[in-house]
Scaffold this motif. Sequence first.
Motif, PDB file in Angstrom:
ATOM      1  N   GLY A 155     -45.672 -86.371 -39.845  1.00  0.00           N
ATOM      2  CA  GLY A 155     -46.824 -87.245 -40.117  1.00  0.00           C
ATOM      3  C   GLY A 155     -46.608 -88.646 -39.596  1.00  0.00           C
ATOM      4  N   ARG A 156     -46.596 -89.612 -40.485  1.00  0.00           N
ATOM      5  CA  ARG A 156     -46.451 -91.012 -40.058  1.00  0.00           C
ATOM      6  C   ARG A 156     -44.989 -91.375 -39.748  1.00  0.00           C
ATOM      7  NH1 ARG A 156     -49.228 -93.714 -44.779  1.00  0.00           N
ATOM      8  NH2 ARG A 156     -49.503 -91.586 -45.558  1.00  0.00           N
ATOM      9  N   HIS A 179     -38.411 -96.833 -38.186  1.00  0.00           N
ATOM     10  CA  HIS A 179     -38.358 -96.941 -39.652  1.00  0.00           C
ATOM     11  C   HIS A 179     -36.946 -97.320 -40.100  1.00  0.00           C
ATOM     12  CE1 HIS A 179     -41.973 -94.490 -39.481  1.00  0.00           C
ATOM     13  NE2 HIS A 179     -42.046 -94.344 -40.781  1.00  0.00           N
ATOM     14  N   LEU A 180     -36.883 -97.791 -41.330  1.00  0.00           N
ATOM     15  CA  LEU A 180     -35.591 -98.095 -41.942  1.00  0.00           C
ATOM     16  C   LEU A 180     -35.525 -97.403 -43.299  1.00  0.00           C
ATOM     17  CD1 LEU A 180     -33.030 -99.909 -41.816  1.00  0.00           C
ATOM     18  CD2 LEU A 180     -34.341-101.619 -43.056  1.00  0.00           C
ATOM     19  N   LEU A 222     -41.214 -93.850 -47.249  1.00  0.00           N
ATOM     20  CA  LEU A 222     -40.757 -92.460 -47.196  1.00  0.00           C
ATOM     21  C   LEU A 222     -40.347 -92.008 -48.593  1.00  0.00           C
ATOM     22  CD1 LEU A 222     -38.572 -92.955 -44.018  1.00  0.00           C
ATOM     23  CD2 LEU A 222     -40.739 -91.702 -44.141  1.00  0.00           C
ATOM     24  N   GLU A 272     -50.060 -77.802 -41.178  1.00  0.00           N
ATOM     25  CA  GLU A 272     -49.902 -79.137 -40.596  1.00  0.00           C
ATOM     26  C   GLU A 272     -50.787 -79.246 -39.350  1.00  0.00           C
ATOM     27  OE1 GLU A 272     -48.690 -82.272 -40.966  1.00  0.00           O
ATOM     28  OE2 GLU A 272     -49.458 -82.600 -38.950  1.00  0.00           O
ATOM     29  N   ALA A 273     -51.620 -80.286 -39.326  1.00  0.00           N
ATOM     30  CA  ALA A 273     -52.550 -80.458 -38.204  1.00  0.00           C
ATOM     31  C   ALA A 273     -51.824 -80.756 -36.887  1.00  0.00           C
ATOM     32  CB  ALA A 273     -53.521 -81.592 -38.530  1.00  0.00           C
ATOM     33  N   TYR A 311     -43.699 -86.357 -45.010  1.00  0.00           N
ATOM     34  CA  TYR A 311     -42.561 -86.368 -45.933  1.00  0.00           C
ATOM     35  C   TYR A 311     -42.955 -85.886 -47.331  1.00  0.00           C
ATOM     36  CZ  TYR A 311     -38.974 -88.194 -42.841  1.00  0.00           C
ATOM     37  OH  TYR A 311     -38.014 -88.312 -41.844  1.00  0.00           O
ATOM     38  N   ALA A 312     -44.184 -86.213 -47.785  1.00  0.00           N
ATOM     39  CA  ALA A 312     -44.606 -85.783 -49.123  1.00  0.00           C
ATOM     40  C   ALA A 312     -44.771 -84.267 -49.152  1.00  0.00           C
ATOM     41  CB  ALA A 312     -45.915 -86.474 -49.501  1.00  0.00           C
ATOM     42  N   TYR A 353     -33.146 -94.923 -51.611  1.00  0.00           N
ATOM     43  CA  TYR A 353     -34.048 -93.772 -51.418  1.00  0.00           C
ATOM     44  C   TYR A 353     -33.375 -92.506 -51.947  1.00  0.00           C
ATOM     45  CZ  TYR A 353     -37.220 -96.423 -48.304  1.00  0.00           C
ATOM     46  OH  TYR A 353     -38.127 -97.312 -47.775  1.00  0.00           O
ATOM     47  N   VAL A 402     -56.640 -78.180 -41.654  1.00  0.00           N
ATOM     48  CA  VAL A 402     -57.459 -77.542 -42.687  1.00  0.00           C
ATOM     49  C   VAL A 402     -58.783 -78.289 -42.801  1.00  0.00           C
ATOM     50  CG1 VAL A 402     -57.595 -77.024 -45.147  1.00  0.00           C
ATOM     51  CG2 VAL A 402     -55.437 -76.692 -43.918  1.00  0.00           C
ATOM     52  N   ASP A 420     -47.701 -90.991 -50.195  1.00  0.00           N
ATOM     53  CA  ASP A 420     -47.155 -92.301 -50.555  1.00  0.00           C
ATOM     54  C   ASP A 420     -48.125 -93.148 -51.359  1.00  0.00           C
ATOM     55  OD1 ASP A 420     -48.977 -92.808 -48.511  1.00  0.00           O
ATOM     56  OD2 ASP A 420     -47.564 -93.848 -47.211  1.00  0.00           O
TER      57      ASP A 420
HETATM   58  C1  LIG Z   1     -45.003 -97.330 -37.807  1.00  0.00           C
HETATM   59  C2  LIG Z   1     -44.585 -97.066 -39.219  1.00  0.00           C
HETATM   60  C3  LIG Z   1     -43.417 -97.638 -39.709  1.00  0.00           C
HETATM   61  C4  LIG Z   1     -43.026 -97.381 -41.021  1.00  0.00           C
HETATM   62  N1  LIG Z   1     -41.831 -97.900 -41.471  1.00  0.00           N
HETATM   63  C5  LIG Z   1     -41.328 -97.477 -42.644  1.00  0.00           C
HETATM   64  C6  LIG Z   1     -40.008 -97.802 -43.034  1.00  0.00           C
HETATM   65  O1  LIG Z   1     -39.276 -98.493 -42.327  1.00  0.00           O
HETATM   66  N2  LIG Z   1     -39.543 -97.315 -44.211  1.00  0.00           N
HETATM   67  C7  LIG Z   1     -40.305 -96.534 -45.016  1.00  0.00           C
HETATM   68  O2  LIG Z   1     -39.807 -96.091 -46.060  1.00  0.00           O
HETATM   69  N3  LIG Z   1     -41.585 -96.229 -44.687  1.00  0.00           N
HETATM   70  C8  LIG Z   1     -42.108 -96.662 -43.529  1.00  0.00           C
HETATM   71  N4  LIG Z   1     -43.378 -96.310 -43.164  1.00  0.00           N
HETATM   72  C9  LIG Z   1     -44.232 -95.586 -44.115  1.00  0.00           C
HETATM   73  C10 LIG Z   1     -43.919 -94.077 -44.146  1.00  0.00           C
HETATM   74  O3  LIG Z   1     -43.882 -93.563 -42.837  1.00  0.00           O
HETATM   75  C11 LIG Z   1     -45.027 -93.369 -44.924  1.00  0.00           C
HETATM   76  O4  LIG Z   1     -45.103 -93.962 -46.209  1.00  0.00           O
HETATM   77  C12 LIG Z   1     -44.747 -91.887 -45.108  1.00  0.00           C
HETATM   78  O5  LIG Z   1     -44.373 -91.284 -43.905  1.00  0.00           O
HETATM   79  C13 LIG Z   1     -46.026 -91.223 -45.649  1.00  0.00           C
HETATM   80  O6  LIG Z   1     -45.790 -89.845 -45.808  1.00  0.00           O
HETATM   81  P1  LIG Z   1     -46.925 -88.896 -46.395  1.00  0.00           P
HETATM   82  O7  LIG Z   1     -46.350 -87.532 -46.384  1.00  0.00           O
HETATM   83  O8  LIG Z   1     -47.434 -89.456 -47.669  1.00  0.00           O
HETATM   84  O9  LIG Z   1     -48.154 -88.988 -45.371  1.00  0.00           O
HETATM   85  P2  LIG Z   1     -48.224 -88.599 -43.827  1.00  0.00           P
HETATM   86  O10 LIG Z   1     -46.955 -88.900 -43.166  1.00  0.00           O
HETATM   87  O11 LIG Z   1     -49.448 -89.244 -43.298  1.00  0.00           O
HETATM   88  O12 LIG Z   1     -48.412 -87.022 -43.820  1.00  0.00           O
HETATM   89  C14 LIG Z   1     -49.651 -86.383 -43.912  1.00  0.00           C
HETATM   90  C15 LIG Z   1     -49.656 -85.199 -42.973  1.00  0.00           C
HETATM   91  O13 LIG Z   1     -50.874 -84.485 -43.166  1.00  0.00           O
HETATM   92  C16 LIG Z   1     -51.338 -84.031 -41.911  1.00  0.00           C
HETATM   93  N5  LIG Z   1     -52.775 -83.757 -42.059  1.00  0.00           N
HETATM   94  C17 LIG Z   1     -53.780 -84.650 -42.243  1.00  0.00           C
HETATM   95  N6  LIG Z   1     -54.957 -84.006 -42.430  1.00  0.00           N
HETATM   96  C18 LIG Z   1     -54.677 -82.673 -42.360  1.00  0.00           C
HETATM   97  C19 LIG Z   1     -55.464 -81.500 -42.495  1.00  0.00           C
HETATM   98  N7  LIG Z   1     -56.770 -81.558 -42.754  1.00  0.00           N
HETATM   99  N8  LIG Z   1     -54.855 -80.290 -42.367  1.00  0.00           N
HETATM  100  C20 LIG Z   1     -53.511 -80.198 -42.122  1.00  0.00           C
HETATM  101  N9  LIG Z   1     -52.720 -81.293 -42.009  1.00  0.00           N
HETATM  102  C21 LIG Z   1     -53.290 -82.515 -42.131  1.00  0.00           C
HETATM  103  C22 LIG Z   1     -50.997 -85.166 -40.964  1.00  0.00           C
HETATM  104  O14 LIG Z   1     -50.948 -84.712 -39.630  1.00  0.00           O
HETATM  105  C23 LIG Z   1     -49.624 -85.596 -41.494  1.00  0.00           C
HETATM  106  O15 LIG Z   1     -48.574 -84.899 -40.853  1.00  0.00           O
HETATM  107  C24 LIG Z   1     -43.828 -96.580 -41.876  1.00  0.00           C
HETATM  108  C25 LIG Z   1     -45.019 -96.032 -41.379  1.00  0.00           C
HETATM  109  C26 LIG Z   1     -45.386 -96.259 -40.072  1.00  0.00           C
HETATM  110  C27 LIG Z   1     -46.649 -95.620 -39.554  1.00  0.00           C
END
Ligand SMILES: Cc1cc2nc3c(=O)[nH]c(=O)nc-3n(C[C@H](O)[C@H](O)[C@H](O)COP(=O)(O)OP(=O)(O)OC[C@H]3O[C@@H](n4cnc5c(N)ncnc54)[C@H](O)[C@@H]3O)c2cc1C
Length: 444
Positions: free
Chosen positions: A38-39, A61-62, A423, A31-32, A11-12, A67, A236, A406
Amino acid sequence: MRKVAIIGGGYAGMAASVELAAAGVSVTVFEAGKVLGGRARRVDRANRSTANDSPLDNGQHLVIGAYSELLRLMQHCGVDLEAAFLRQPMRLQVEPDFLLACPALPAPLHLAVGLIRAKGLSWAERWALIRTIEVSKWRRWRLRQDMTVVQWLAQQRQPASLIAKFWSPLTLAALNTPLELASAQVLLNVLRDSLGGRRAASDLMLPKVDFSALFPDPAARFVQNKNGYIQLGHRVKRLDSNTHGWCVDGNEQESFSAVICAVPPHQAASLLQPFPELAALAGQLATWPYQPIVTVYLQYAADVQLSTPMLGLADAYSQWVFDRGVTHEQHGLIAVVISAQGLHSGLSHDELALAVQAELHQQLGLPDLVLRQQVITEKRATFACTPDLVRPSNQTAMAGLFLAGDFTAGLAGKDRGEYPATLEGAVRSGVNAARLALKYLAKE
Ligand SMILES: Cc1cc2nc3c(=O)[nH]c(=O)nc-3n(C[C@H](O)[C@H](O)[C@H](O)COP(=O)(O)OP(=O)(O)OC[C@H]3O[C@@H](n4cnc5c(N)ncnc54)[C@H](O)[C@@H]3O)c2cc1C
């Protein structure tokens, strides 16, 4: 044309890519994984029985009405919010007997009426809850000194029964950190922007589509329509900085003016570690504390449903229970979320699924026959949201290299984050990193 590489399509990263593409920057997302998100991503069902088996999420997720950045960007990418979410006023139902429902009245009346009418509370519990919320509001949701939620609740003289019914399910859902470790200040920030905000900010928004389809996929289409590229399945391994800018995995044929590293902390650590200027940051990220989340999917017969799309259970392994029949037309599919480490952590997937199944049978009257089950554990679901956690800024010590995710502090210059891992926190961080990158490109 100015080019920016974004590492990570969560999402970031996708928020950063939309913000940059909208400003006319050529973006490449690496994206890997095989899907974006991602998460918060789509996963196939294990042992798919028919080609029509619709996908699951890696975790239920909720989203809430607060948001604002996520909802803004979704609309910017052409997503119809009405179609994407089942939206309803705040309704926290925790079995066996607690219900806090905020009526559709303007703030702060919605909360006042909700608290006065809350079901399942003795007068002492109701008074303790109202007093704590009102005093926190009066103190502008700020603590002089951050502390754990357990310490804060003791200071607020909250009865144990109220903690079990209200504070524990709320804190685990919002911060994904056990109450004895969780930051009271971050919990107050969440309350300020949800229950303490506009009425619509406290709305519960249950997605009707999977989490890749909700925002990352429309964001990718938006970026591609603006001449951007999405490279799936590209992990990467190396970043290099040279006189032309930045190159990815030693490919000197293609230079980027800037890079946004939008991967989780432990993965960012290995990309940043080769740069001496970033050694301290890489060291901090390499030992970043995480907490897990388990989602137990139980497939019942198609006519099985809950009395409401989402409810909690007090004093049970099963913390929050969702009916995917209502939201995703996955009839009879129940998703059970268990946040943070706890007693369940010692159980195998099969043991946990059985225990959850028994709880839903005993406490909600669901059948004891489950047709299929799938348990997904995300060991590094979120960072452990502890008091006074020092979080990195989006800006790094290297020109043209920015962090997003995040876990960042958000606003440049601040080293404490406002939000837990959410998110919305991820999206805000991505937007902030993109804006810093735009300023940097303008100066270059
Ligand atoms: C089970 C679960 C339930 C959740 N419930 C909620 C909820 O209800 N509400 C809410 O707001 N949040 C919730 N969260 C938290 C939320 O999902 C995360 O805060 C958010 O998705 C984080 O996003 P991000 O982009 O920071 O990181 P990530 O989603 O981790 O994205 C990072 C991306 O980088 C990629 N990557 C990593 N290394 C490399 C590399 N070397 N080269 C290329 N790509 C790479 C990964 O594959 C991934 O796609 C939940 C999380 C989980 C796991």
